[in-house]
Design a protein around this motif. Structure first.
Motif, PDB file in Angstrom:
ATOM      1  N   THR A 171       0.842  -1.203   0.000  1.00 30.37           N
ATOM      2  CA  THR A 171       0.000   0.000   0.000  1.00 30.37           C
ATOM      3  C   THR A 171       0.874   1.249   0.000  1.00 30.37           C
ATOM      4  O   THR A 171       0.619   2.207  -0.748  1.00 30.37           O
ATOM      5  CB  THR A 171      -0.933   0.003   1.217  1.00 30.37           C
ATOM      6  OG1 THR A 171      -1.816  -1.121   1.127  1.00 30.37           O
ATOM      7  CG2 THR A 171      -1.750   1.281   1.271  1.00 30.37           C
ATOM      8  N   ARG A 172       1.928   1.264   0.820  1.00 27.92           N
ATOM      9  CA  ARG A 172       2.833   2.419   0.861  1.00 27.92           C
ATOM     10  C   ARG A 172       3.553   2.586  -0.463  1.00 27.92           C
ATOM     11  O   ARG A 172       3.726   3.703  -0.957  1.00 27.92           O
ATOM     12  CB  ARG A 172       3.843   2.273   2.006  1.00 27.92           C
ATOM     13  CG  ARG A 172       3.253   2.390   3.398  1.00 27.92           C
ATOM     14  CD  ARG A 172       4.348   2.513   4.454  1.00 27.92           C
ATOM     15  NE  ARG A 172       5.243   1.361   4.464  1.00 27.92           N
ATOM     16  CZ  ARG A 172       5.043   0.253   5.162  1.00 27.92           C
ATOM     17  NH1 ARG A 172       3.949   0.124   5.895  1.00 27.92           N
ATOM     18  NH2 ARG A 172       5.915  -0.735   5.130  1.00 27.92           N
ATOM     19  N   TYR A 173       3.971   1.458  -1.046  1.00 27.71           N
ATOM     20  CA  TYR A 173       4.693   1.556  -2.312  1.00 27.71           C
ATOM     21  C   TYR A 173       3.779   2.025  -3.439  1.00 27.71           C
ATOM     22  O   TYR A 173       4.175   2.870  -4.261  1.00 27.71           O
ATOM     23  CB  TYR A 173       5.326   0.207  -2.675  1.00 27.71           C
ATOM     24  CG  TYR A 173       6.251   0.318  -3.857  1.00 27.71           C
ATOM     25  CD1 TYR A 173       7.565   0.734  -3.684  1.00 27.71           C
ATOM     26  CD2 TYR A 173       5.811   0.053  -5.148  1.00 27.71           C
ATOM     27  CE1 TYR A 173       8.421   0.871  -4.759  1.00 27.71           C
ATOM     28  CE2 TYR A 173       6.660   0.192  -6.233  1.00 27.71           C
ATOM     29  CZ  TYR A 173       7.963   0.599  -6.034  1.00 27.71           C
ATOM     30  OH  TYR A 173       8.804   0.756  -7.099  1.00 27.71           O
ATOM     31  N   ASP A 174       2.573   1.501  -3.483  1.00 23.13           N
ATOM     32  CA  ASP A 174       1.625   1.936  -4.509  1.00 23.13           C
ATOM     33  C   ASP A 174       1.368   3.438  -4.414  1.00 23.13           C
ATOM     34  O   ASP A 174       1.255   4.128  -5.428  1.00 23.13           O
ATOM     35  CB  ASP A 174       0.312   1.171  -4.372  1.00 23.13           C
ATOM     36  CG  ASP A 174       0.447  -0.299  -4.774  1.00 23.13           C
ATOM     37  OD1 ASP A 174       1.462  -0.646  -5.414  1.00 23.13           O
ATOM     38  OD2 ASP A 174      -0.442  -1.094  -4.429  1.00 23.13           O
TER      39      ASP A 174
ATOM     40  N   LEU B 217       2.065   6.427  -7.234  1.00 19.47           N
ATOM     41  CA  LEU B 217       1.082   7.442  -7.620  1.00 19.47           C
ATOM     42  C   LEU B 217       1.634   8.843  -7.431  1.00 19.47           C
ATOM     43  O   LEU B 217       1.436   9.723  -8.273  1.00 19.47           O
ATOM     44  CB  LEU B 217      -0.201   7.266  -6.803  1.00 19.47           C
ATOM     45  CG  LEU B 217      -1.134   6.130  -7.224  1.00 19.47           C
ATOM     46  CD1 LEU B 217      -2.301   6.034  -6.246  1.00 19.47           C
ATOM     47  CD2 LEU B 217      -1.635   6.345  -8.649  1.00 19.47           C
ATOM     48  N   ASP B 218       2.346   9.069  -6.317  1.00 18.99           N
ATOM     49  CA  ASP B 218       2.914  10.389  -6.045  1.00 18.99           C
ATOM     50  C   ASP B 218       3.938  10.791  -7.098  1.00 18.99           C
ATOM     51  O   ASP B 218       4.188  11.985  -7.312  1.00 18.99           O
ATOM     52  CB  ASP B 218       3.574  10.414  -4.657  1.00 18.99           C
ATOM     53  CG  ASP B 218       2.553  10.347  -3.531  1.00 18.99           C
ATOM     54  OD1 ASP B 218       1.357  10.573  -3.797  1.00 18.99           O
ATOM     55  OD2 ASP B 218       2.947  10.054  -2.382  1.00 18.99           O
ATOM     56  N   ALA B 219       4.559   9.790  -7.743  1.00 19.70           N
ATOM     57  CA  ALA B 219       5.559  10.069  -8.775  1.00 19.70           C
ATOM     58  C   ALA B 219       4.970  10.019 -10.182  1.00 19.70           C
ATOM     59  O   ALA B 219       5.712   9.918 -11.159  1.00 19.70           O
ATOM     60  CB  ALA B 219       6.719   9.081  -8.658  1.00 19.70           C
TER      61      ALA B 219
ATOM     62  N   VAL C 222      10.300   7.247  -4.079  1.00 21.29           N
ATOM     63  CA  VAL C 222      10.961   7.146  -2.780  1.00 21.29           C
ATOM     64  C   VAL C 222       9.917   6.730  -1.752  1.00 21.29           C
ATOM     65  O   VAL C 222       8.916   7.421  -1.567  1.00 21.29           O
ATOM     66  CB  VAL C 222      11.625   8.475  -2.376  1.00 21.29           C
ATOM     67  CG1 VAL C 222      12.289   8.341  -1.012  1.00 21.29           C
ATOM     68  CG2 VAL C 222      12.651   8.890  -3.426  1.00 21.29           C
ATOM     69  N   VAL C 223      10.157   5.614  -1.082  1.00 21.09           N
ATOM     70  CA  VAL C 223       9.199   5.056  -0.133  1.00 21.09           C
ATOM     71  C   VAL C 223       9.463   5.602   1.264  1.00 21.09           C
ATOM     72  O   VAL C 223      10.612   5.680   1.703  1.00 21.09           O
ATOM     73  CB  VAL C 223       9.295   3.519  -0.115  1.00 21.09           C
ATOM     74  CG1 VAL C 223       8.294   2.918   0.869  1.00 21.09           C
ATOM     75  CG2 VAL C 223       9.066   2.966  -1.509  1.00 21.09           C
TER      76      VAL C 223
END
Length: 298
Positions: A43-46, A50-52, A187-188
């Motif tokens: 979930t954090r990586y997805d 999206l943010d990028a 960047v995670v």
């Protein structure tokens, strides 16, 4: 430590086989918790994808702040601790204007044109990345900046990426910070880390595979001996997957219950089968959900 070295601000704790062995773990509730931990990581990586902008391209592995050279003995301890804590100040105004664009170049010839951040923005990132208390440290003073290129690991192998290089007052050591804008770099943000925020599992360190295959080989630090020997451990692995990434869970199969063993680790590997070919997806470790270096063999 000489030359170009990357700072490691958070050390993953590998679970080495043997101490307090409890047979073939993790299993049952423990394995369910690791699977949920993996889903949270996806979930954090997805969100980072999206943010990028929704596409995976430049996904750096490890810290974005680097160091060129070694600290001199006279001030090395202070400078090391100051950098870790983010105690850096600009002795002169740094340029706030962004350069147009730069290029990331992978060793296999793949390239990506990327927007850049200014020296001022990258410097602020160095300070913001600091952690820990170093109130008694003398801050590092940045005196100048220039654009350069540094080698960094990514989820698609080593690459040369644009970076700002900073000279410092009173030392020959220089700092670097990747200059790629957040809009082009995935960047995670890891979860909180500490005794009150436990994250179980054995963290893989790297992976090897192909974009067209559903099988991955993963490397990690484990018990020196196989499970057929006292204090030994055999390893298997399973994957929790999303459209953007794969989290690998390493499962221990220990020699016996109740063995008292040393804590010496050794390089170990395991293979994992994916539900579909890897494609352009990243591979993440389960403890904090951070990307690991991937070697693409074909």
């Amino acid at each position: 430590m000489g030359g170009r070295s990357w700072l490691v601000l958070v050390a993953a704790v590998a679970v080495l086989g043997g101490c307090g062995a409890t047979g073939s773990g993790p299993g049952g509730d423990d394995l369910d918790r690791l699977r949920q931990q993996a889903r949270d990581a996806l979930t954090r990586y997805d969100k980072a994808v999206l943010d990028a902008g929704g596409a995976q391209g430049f996904v750096p592995v490890g810290e974005l702040t680097g160091q060129l050279g070694d600290w001199e003995p006279a001030n090395g301890d202070n400078n090391k601790q100051a950098l870790l804590a983010g105690r850096v100040v600009a002795a002169t105004a740094l340029p706030a204007t962004r350069l147009p664009r730069g290029k990331v170049v992978w060793e296999n010839g793949r390239t990506q044109v990327v927007p850049l951040i200014s020296p001022e923005e990258a410097f602020a990132q160095i300070a913001a990345a600091g952690a820990g208390d170093c109130s008694g440290c003398v801050p590092l003073e940045v005196t100048a900046a220039r654009l350069t290129t540094v080698r960094i690991l990514t989820t698609r192998g080593p690459a040369a990426a644009p970076a700002w290089e900073y000279t410092l007052n009173g030392t020959a050591v220089r700092l670097t910070r990747i200059a790629v804008a957040p809009s082009a770099a995935i960047v995670v943000t890891p979860p909180r880390w500490g005794p009150e925020y436990p994250h179980g599992g054995l963290a893989i360190e790297s992976a090897t595979g192909t974009t067209t295959s559903g099988r991955l080989a993963v490397a990690f630090t484990g018990a020196p001996d196989p499970g057929s020997r006292p204090c030994g451990v055999d390893y298997s692995a399973e994957a929790v997957e999303s459209i953007n990434a794969v989290v690998v869970i390493v499962i221990e199969h220990r020699h016996a219950d109740g063995e008292t063993c040393g804590d010496i680790g050794a390089p170990r590997t395991a293979t994992v089968d994916l539900a579909r070919p890897l494609g352009e997806r990243a591979v993440l470790e389960v403890q904090q959900g951070m990307p690991v270096a991937l070697t693409v063999t074909g």
